[in-house]
Design a protein around this motif. Structure first.
Motif, short mmCIF file in Angstrom:
data_model
loop_
_atom_site.label_atom_id
_atom_site.label_comp_id
_atom_site.label_asym_id
_atom_site.label_seq_id
_atom_site.Cartn_x
_atom_site.Cartn_y
_atom_site.Cartn_z
N VAL A 65 48.04 32.00 46.92
CA VAL A 65 48.54 32.15 45.44
C VAL A 65 49.87 31.12 45.49
O VAL A 65 50.70 31.23 46.10
CB VAL A 65 49.14 33.37 45.09
CG1 VAL A 65 49.85 33.55 43.66
CG2 VAL A 65 48.07 34.73 45.05
N VAL A 66 49.47 30.04 44.73
CA VAL A 66 50.36 28.94 44.70
C VAL A 66 51.51 28.95 43.82
O VAL A 66 52.18 28.08 43.32
CB VAL A 66 49.78 27.54 44.73
CG1 VAL A 66 48.83 27.50 46.07
CG2 VAL A 66 48.75 27.29 43.44
N GLY A 67 51.06 29.79 42.56
CA GLY A 67 52.06 29.86 41.62
C GLY A 67 51.88 31.17 40.64
O GLY A 67 50.78 31.74 40.55
N GLU A 68 53.08 31.41 39.70
CA GLU A 68 52.66 32.51 39.01
C GLU A 68 53.13 32.17 37.62
O GLU A 68 54.39 31.46 37.36
CB GLU A 68 53.35 33.86 39.51
CG GLU A 68 52.85 34.44 40.88
CD GLU A 68 53.32 35.69 41.09
OE1 GLU A 68 54.52 36.21 40.28
OE2 GLU A 68 53.29 36.07 42.18
N ALA A 69 52.60 32.70 36.51
CA ALA A 69 52.95 32.20 35.06
C ALA A 69 53.11 33.61 34.39
O ALA A 69 52.28 34.50 34.47
CB ALA A 69 52.07 31.45 34.53
N SER A 70 53.80 33.70 33.43
CA SER A 70 54.25 34.92 32.28
C SER A 70 53.53 34.67 30.99
O SER A 70 53.29 35.52 30.26
CB SER A 70 55.55 35.43 32.41
OG SER A 70 56.32 34.36 31.88
N ILE A 108 45.24 29.59 44.06
CA ILE A 108 45.15 30.24 43.02
C ILE A 108 46.52 30.53 42.17
O ILE A 108 47.67 30.68 42.84
CB ILE A 108 44.89 31.77 43.10
CG1 ILE A 108 43.78 31.90 44.02
CG2 ILE A 108 44.63 32.82 42.01
CD1 ILE A 108 43.35 33.16 44.90
N ILE A 109 46.40 30.27 40.89
CA ILE A 109 47.63 30.60 40.10
C ILE A 109 47.15 31.71 39.17
O ILE A 109 46.15 32.07 38.61
CB ILE A 109 47.97 29.40 39.26
CG1 ILE A 109 48.38 28.15 39.80
CG2 ILE A 109 48.66 29.85 37.86
CD1 ILE A 109 48.54 26.84 38.91
N VAL A 110 48.40 32.77 39.11
CA VAL A 110 48.22 33.92 38.63
C VAL A 110 49.01 33.81 37.21
O VAL A 110 50.02 33.76 36.99
CB VAL A 110 48.50 35.24 39.43
CG1 VAL A 110 48.53 36.42 38.67
CG2 VAL A 110 47.61 35.20 40.75
N ALA A 111 48.31 34.08 36.11
CA ALA A 111 48.89 34.06 34.78
C ALA A 111 48.82 35.59 34.18
O ALA A 111 47.82 36.05 33.58
CB ALA A 111 48.35 33.24 33.89
N VAL A 144 38.40 39.72 45.20
CA VAL A 144 38.45 38.75 46.13
C VAL A 144 36.80 38.19 45.81
O VAL A 144 36.83 36.92 46.08
CB VAL A 144 38.68 39.45 47.49
CG1 VAL A 144 38.38 38.48 48.48
CG2 VAL A 144 40.11 40.00 47.53
N ILE A 145 35.95 38.90 45.67
CA ILE A 145 34.56 38.38 45.66
C ILE A 145 34.47 37.61 44.53
O ILE A 145 33.92 36.41 44.61
CB ILE A 145 33.53 39.55 45.63
CG1 ILE A 145 33.37 40.15 46.78
CG2 ILE A 145 32.14 39.12 45.18
CD1 ILE A 145 32.66 41.54 46.75
N ALA A 146 35.12 37.91 43.43
CA ALA A 146 35.14 37.11 42.14
C ALA A 146 35.62 35.86 42.37
O ALA A 146 35.12 34.75 42.02
CB ALA A 146 35.54 37.84 40.93
N VAL A 147 36.85 35.95 42.91
CA VAL A 147 37.50 34.58 43.09
C VAL A 147 36.85 33.38 44.03
O VAL A 147 36.75 32.37 43.67
CB VAL A 147 38.84 34.86 43.86
CG1 VAL A 147 39.56 33.58 44.39
CG2 VAL A 147 39.99 35.81 42.97
N ARG A 148 36.19 34.00 45.01
CA ARG A 148 35.45 33.10 45.87
C ARG A 148 34.14 32.68 44.96
O ARG A 148 33.75 31.44 45.33
CB ARG A 148 34.96 33.92 47.41
CG ARG A 148 36.37 34.37 48.12
CD ARG A 148 35.61 35.26 49.24
NE ARG A 148 36.87 35.57 50.19
CZ ARG A 148 36.97 36.66 50.93
NH1 ARG A 148 35.95 37.42 50.82
NH2 ARG A 148 37.70 36.55 51.70
N LYS A 149 33.58 33.60 44.38
CA LYS A 149 32.34 32.97 43.46
C LYS A 149 32.59 31.99 42.68
O LYS A 149 31.90 30.84 42.65
CB LYS A 149 31.77 34.38 42.87
CG LYS A 149 30.69 34.05 42.16
CD LYS A 149 29.33 33.73 43.06
CE LYS A 149 28.03 33.65 42.30
NZ LYS A 149 27.67 34.87 41.84
#
Length: 214
Positions: free
Chosen positions: A29-34, A4-7, A112-117
């Motif tokens: 989580v493999v990366g974060e962006a602003s 997952i990348i979180v932006a 978490v459910i949404a990410v898996r879906k």
């Protein structure tokens, strides 16, 4: 393992999301962006399965960013996590290529459910948002209300104006000039056949577009 990348432009939000996702053994989580540019750079350098994206980062429209990501990285599932609870934002995001849409008021377990879906190729909407969209589609006239004719950026400006933000405040949020925002305002008033900002506010209330204040 779901990568997952979180932006999101808020450091505390990213940290909170990281903690929530780290609690599941199958999420990483493999990366974060602003901002959008950082997100695109990360996608180029770091393989991932899900991009968790805030619609309201500085700069370009979040919907435009979704379209670009899907064009360049079609296998990446996009899960929107935003403060915007209006169904029109969700509809525009889904049309652009998002696979899921959640508000930041959602419970950690739902995230978490949404990410898996979405990582499995599915589509996720909270029951409340799905109901809103269904009601909107059911009640719409054949031609639909005039606000549906607005572009994504015009719709953003329209809602910010309706909430009472000044041209300068909107310009700062969108990273554009106040003159550009003024141009958008003029287009919005013209497309909605309104005479001034007071009428614009009444229009937004009448169409129940301010039910969820971000």
């Amino acid at each position: 393992m779901i990568r997952i990348i979180v932006a999101d432009d808020h450091t505390l939000v990213r940290a909170g999301l990281h903690r929530i996702l780290a609690g599941s053994d199958d999420l990483d989580v493999v990366g974060e962006a602003s901002n959008g540019a950082e997100a695109m750079a990360l996608l180029h350098a770091t393989p991932c399965d899900v991009l968790m994206l805030d619609l309201s980062m500085p700069g370009r429209s979040g919907v435009d960013l979704i379209a670009q990501v899907k064009a360049e990285y079609p296998k990446v599932a996009i899960l929107v996590l935003t403060m915007h609870g209006e169904e029109q934002y969700a509809v525009r995001a889904l049309k652009a290529g998002a696979a899921g849409y959640l508000t930041k008021e959602s419970a950690p377990a739902e995230l978490v459910i949404a990410v898996r879906k979405v990582s499995g190729g599915g589509v996720y909407l909270s029951p409340a948002m799905a109901e809103k969209i269904a009601q909107d589609l059911t009640s719409a006239r054949i031609d639909g209300p005039l606000y549906r004719r607005l572009s994504d950026r015009e719709f953003d400006v329209f809602l910010m104006l309706a909430r009472g933000l000044t041209l300068g405040e909107i310009a700062e949020r969108l990273c554009v000039s106040a003159k550009t925002v003024s141009t958008y305002k003029a287009r919005v008033l013209q497309k909605l056949q309104l005479g001034n900002q007071t009428e614009l506010v009444h229009y937004a209330i009448r169409h129940e577009l301010l039910r969820d204040n971000p």
